[in-house]
Enzyme design. Structure first.
Site, PDB file in Angstrom:
ATOM      1  N   TYR A 183      29.569 -43.514  37.506  1.00 39.00           N
ATOM      2  CA  TYR A 183      28.747 -42.107  37.188  1.00 39.00           C
ATOM      3  C   TYR A 183      27.487 -42.702  38.294  1.00 39.00           C
ATOM      4  O   TYR A 183      26.646 -42.192  39.070  1.00 39.00           O
ATOM      5  CB  TYR A 183      28.125 -41.282  35.808  1.00 39.00           C
ATOM      6  CG  TYR A 183      29.249 -40.640  35.205  1.00 39.00           C
ATOM      7  CD1 TYR A 183      30.492 -40.298  35.410  1.00 39.00           C
ATOM      8  CD2 TYR A 183      28.437 -39.738  34.598  1.00 39.00           C
ATOM      9  CE1 TYR A 183      31.186 -39.382  34.934  1.00 39.00           C
ATOM     10  CE2 TYR A 183      29.201 -39.056  33.807  1.00 39.00           C
ATOM     11  CZ  TYR A 183      30.784 -38.837  33.670  1.00 39.00           C
ATOM     12  OH  TYR A 183      31.347 -37.516  32.863  1.00 39.00           O
ATOM     13  N   GLY A 184      27.085 -43.666  37.680  1.00 40.43           N
ATOM     14  CA  GLY A 184      25.435 -44.385  38.548  1.00 40.43           C
ATOM     15  C   GLY A 184      25.047 -44.724  40.015  1.00 40.43           C
ATOM     16  O   GLY A 184      24.562 -44.432  40.385  1.00 40.43           O
TER      17      GLY A 184
ATOM     18  N   CYS B 281      24.880 -42.145  27.836  1.00 43.88           N
ATOM     19  CA  CYS B 281      25.078 -43.260  29.020  1.00 43.88           C
ATOM     20  C   CYS B 281      23.313 -42.331  30.303  1.00 43.88           C
ATOM     21  O   CYS B 281      22.752 -40.799  29.940  1.00 43.88           O
ATOM     22  CB  CYS B 281      25.519 -42.017  29.613  1.00 43.88           C
ATOM     23  SG  CYS B 281      26.107 -42.370  32.111  1.00 43.88           S
ATOM     24  N   ASN B 282      22.361 -43.284  30.009  1.00 38.29           N
ATOM     25  CA  ASN B 282      20.795 -44.060  31.022  1.00 38.29           C
ATOM     26  C   ASN B 282      21.809 -42.689  32.366  1.00 38.29           C
ATOM     27  O   ASN B 282      20.216 -41.220  32.377  1.00 38.29           O
ATOM     28  CB  ASN B 282      20.494 -44.418  31.267  1.00 38.29           C
ATOM     29  CG  ASN B 282      20.354 -45.493  29.408  1.00 38.29           C
ATOM     30  OD1 ASN B 282      18.908 -45.341  29.765  1.00 38.29           O
ATOM     31  ND2 ASN B 282      21.457 -46.050  29.696  1.00 38.29           N
ATOM     32  N   THR B 283      22.677 -42.683  32.977  1.00 38.19           N
ATOM     33  CA  THR B 283      22.595 -42.289  33.942  1.00 38.19           C
ATOM     34  C   THR B 283      22.850 -40.522  33.543  1.00 38.19           C
ATOM     35  O   THR B 283      22.214 -39.737  34.211  1.00 38.19           O
ATOM     36  CB  THR B 283      23.735 -42.191  34.891  1.00 38.19           C
ATOM     37  OG1 THR B 283      23.519 -43.738  35.128  1.00 38.19           O
ATOM     38  CG2 THR B 283      23.911 -41.696  36.111  1.00 38.19           C
TER      39      THR B 283
ATOM     40  N   ASP C 192      29.602 -41.101  26.588  1.00 38.24           N
ATOM     41  CA  ASP C 192      29.304 -42.329  28.085  1.00 38.24           C
ATOM     42  C   ASP C 192      30.041 -41.642  29.047  1.00 38.24           C
ATOM     43  O   ASP C 192      30.990 -41.513  28.679  1.00 38.24           O
ATOM     44  CB  ASP C 192      29.700 -43.107  27.846  1.00 38.24           C
ATOM     45  CG  ASP C 192      28.261 -44.242  28.325  1.00 38.24           C
ATOM     46  OD1 ASP C 192      27.935 -44.072  29.600  1.00 38.24           O
ATOM     47  OD2 ASP C 192      29.396 -45.775  28.452  1.00 38.24           O
ATOM     48  N   SER C 193      29.360 -42.352  30.186  1.00 41.92           N
ATOM     49  CA  SER C 193      31.406 -42.722  31.857  1.00 41.92           C
ATOM     50  C   SER C 193      32.140 -43.641  30.981  1.00 41.92           C
ATOM     51  O   SER C 193      33.082 -42.958  31.949  1.00 41.92           O
ATOM     52  CB  SER C 193      29.766 -42.925  32.545  1.00 41.92           C
ATOM     53  OG  SER C 193      29.835 -44.242  32.663  1.00 41.92           O
TER      54      SER C 193
ATOM     55  N   CYS D 128      21.210 -49.726  30.852  1.00 42.78           N
ATOM     56  CA  CYS D 128      22.244 -48.873  31.169  1.00 42.78           C
ATOM     57  C   CYS D 128      22.864 -49.375  30.326  1.00 42.78           C
ATOM     58  O   CYS D 128      23.481 -50.188  29.890  1.00 42.78           O
ATOM     59  CB  CYS D 128      23.378 -48.428  32.469  1.00 42.78           C
ATOM     60  SG  CYS D 128      25.569 -49.096  32.558  1.00 42.78           S
ATOM     61  N   THR D 129      23.955 -48.603  29.174  1.00 43.20           N
ATOM     62  CA  THR D 129      24.117 -48.396  28.117  1.00 43.20           C
ATOM     63  C   THR D 129      25.787 -49.716  27.972  1.00 43.20           C
ATOM     64  O   THR D 129      26.189 -50.387  26.839  1.00 43.20           O
ATOM     65  CB  THR D 129      25.240 -47.421  27.186  1.00 43.20           C
ATOM     66  OG1 THR D 129      25.822 -46.344  28.206  1.00 43.20           O
ATOM     67  CG2 THR D 129      23.593 -46.527  27.075  1.00 43.20           C
ATOM     68  N   HIS D 130      26.152 -49.304  29.342  1.00 46.25           N
ATOM     69  CA  HIS D 130      26.885 -51.207  28.872  1.00 46.25           C
ATOM     70  C   HIS D 130      26.593 -52.572  29.606  1.00 46.25           C
ATOM     71  O   HIS D 130      27.577 -53.366  28.594  1.00 46.25           O
ATOM     72  CB  HIS D 130      27.539 -50.753  30.757  1.00 46.25           C
ATOM     73  CG  HIS D 130      28.818 -50.067  30.556  1.00 46.25           C
ATOM     74  ND1 HIS D 130      28.485 -48.246  31.010  1.00 46.25           N
ATOM     75  CD2 HIS D 130      30.214 -50.197  30.825  1.00 46.25           C
ATOM     76  CE1 HIS D 130      29.682 -47.576  31.105  1.00 46.25           C
ATOM     77  NE2 HIS D 130      30.404 -48.968  31.080  1.00 46.25           N
TER      78      HIS D 130
HETATM   79  N1  DGL Z   1      26.657 -46.359  30.789  1.00 44.17           N
HETATM   80  C1  DGL Z   1      26.069 -46.107  31.425  1.00 44.17           C
HETATM   81  C2  DGL Z   1      24.212 -45.469  31.898  1.00 44.17           C
HETATM   82  O1  DGL Z   1      24.018 -45.760  30.832  1.00 44.17           O
HETATM   83  C3  DGL Z   1      25.972 -45.946  32.994  1.00 44.17           C
HETATM   84  C4  DGL Z   1      27.622 -46.744  33.711  1.00 44.17           C
HETATM   85  C5  DGL Z   1      28.040 -45.764  35.496  1.00 44.17           C
HETATM   86  O2  DGL Z   1      27.405 -45.391  36.266  1.00 44.17           O
HETATM   87  O3  DGL Z   1      29.097 -45.316  34.996  1.00 44.17           O
HETATM   88  O4  DGL Z   1      23.769 -45.190  32.638  1.00 44.17           O
END
Ligand code: DGL
Length: 266
Positions: A53-54, A84-86, A21-22, A195-197
């Protein structure tokens, strides 16, 4: 990275699953993976030094993700979960082309279960600006356009709270309140944590949204899919073995490692 500190390594089946993940968000997926496959070894890598990352452009996220996945595979990971979805929307398709023999599993916002959760429900999809901008997300939304009323909600700035270990504060609650201010919460049926966060702030979200809104996350579905793909390739570890988790982060601070452990135990 030396996998000898994972016990029993030597056979391909005993190699770790890389989870990427990011930052620390992918631990919400790691949690689901461990629940599904407790006997596996996991190498969790968070690129916190380059997060978020987003809010980057897709080319940059694709490059960063590719560098990390190249390394996981070169160092012997038997599978890669892009938690990470992004990063999934930017890079997974190309990575599968590059490594056709390695199971590479991505994650996408859980729009399907949310759209099917009621009679034409009102669904908000929280995600990073990049996830929402990508074609992959537009295709997903289009598929359920006639089943639900779907509203994408970009949440720049939210992942930073979790990344800094703030999962419960007045500032966070105010941030979430401002985010949902334009919506009539009484008419809202479901919110997708795209988003996984975000699953780590579920408690604060509940406080803002109330109990009438169902929350959906993609981790459990991704974990089931990972198990299916490993089974298909005969790559699961023998039953009854004990799995280990290794936390690795580009930021490399002791504080980050402690936060990873804390989030996993939540
Ligand atoms: N955890 C990441 C996701 O699932 C994104 C967080 C980020 O912006 O880096 O999209």
């Amino acid at each position: 990275m030396n996998f000898l500190h994972f016990t029993g390594t030597g056979k391909k089946n005993d190699a770790p699953i890389a989870v990427f993940d990011s930052g620390v968000g992918g631990i919400s997926v790691l949690r689901a993976l461990i629940a599904e496959m407790p006997g596996e070894h996991y190498w969790y890598y968070g690129d916190s030094a380059n997060a978020p990352y987003g809010t980057k452009c897709s080319e940059e996220v694709r490059e960063l993700t590719t560098v990390h996945v190249d390394r996981f595979i070169a160092e012997g990971a038997k599978a890669v979960v892009v938690a990470c979805n992004t990063a999934t929307s930017a890079a997974v398709r190309l990575l599968r082309q590059k490594y056709p023999n390695v199971p590479i599993i991505g994650i996408e916002p859980a729009v399907k279960p949310a759209a099917l959760s009621g009679n034409h429900p009102n669904v908000i999809v929280m995600a990073t600006p990049m996830t929402i901008r990508e074609q992959k997300f537009h295709n997903l939304m289009e598929r359920y356009m006639n089943t639900a009323h779907i509203i994408p909600l970009p949440c720049p700035g939210l992942m930073e709270y979790i990344e800094h270990g703030d999962i419960h504060s007045v500032e966070l609650e105010q941030f979430l309140e401002r985010l949902f201010e334009p919506f009539d919460k009484g008419r809202l049926n479901a919110v997708v944590l795209g988003c996984t966060h975000y699953p780590f702030v579920e408690r604060e979200l509940r406080r803002v949204l109330g109990n009438g809104v169902q929350l959906f996350e993609g981790g459990p579905g991704t974990a089931r899919e990972t198990k299916r793909r490993l089974m298909e390739k005969g790559l699961l570890r023998e039953e009854g073995k004990r799995g280990e988790v290794l936390f690795d982060n580009s930021e490399g601070s002791e504080e980050k490692r402690r936060l990873c452990g804390k989030l996993l135990r939540m």
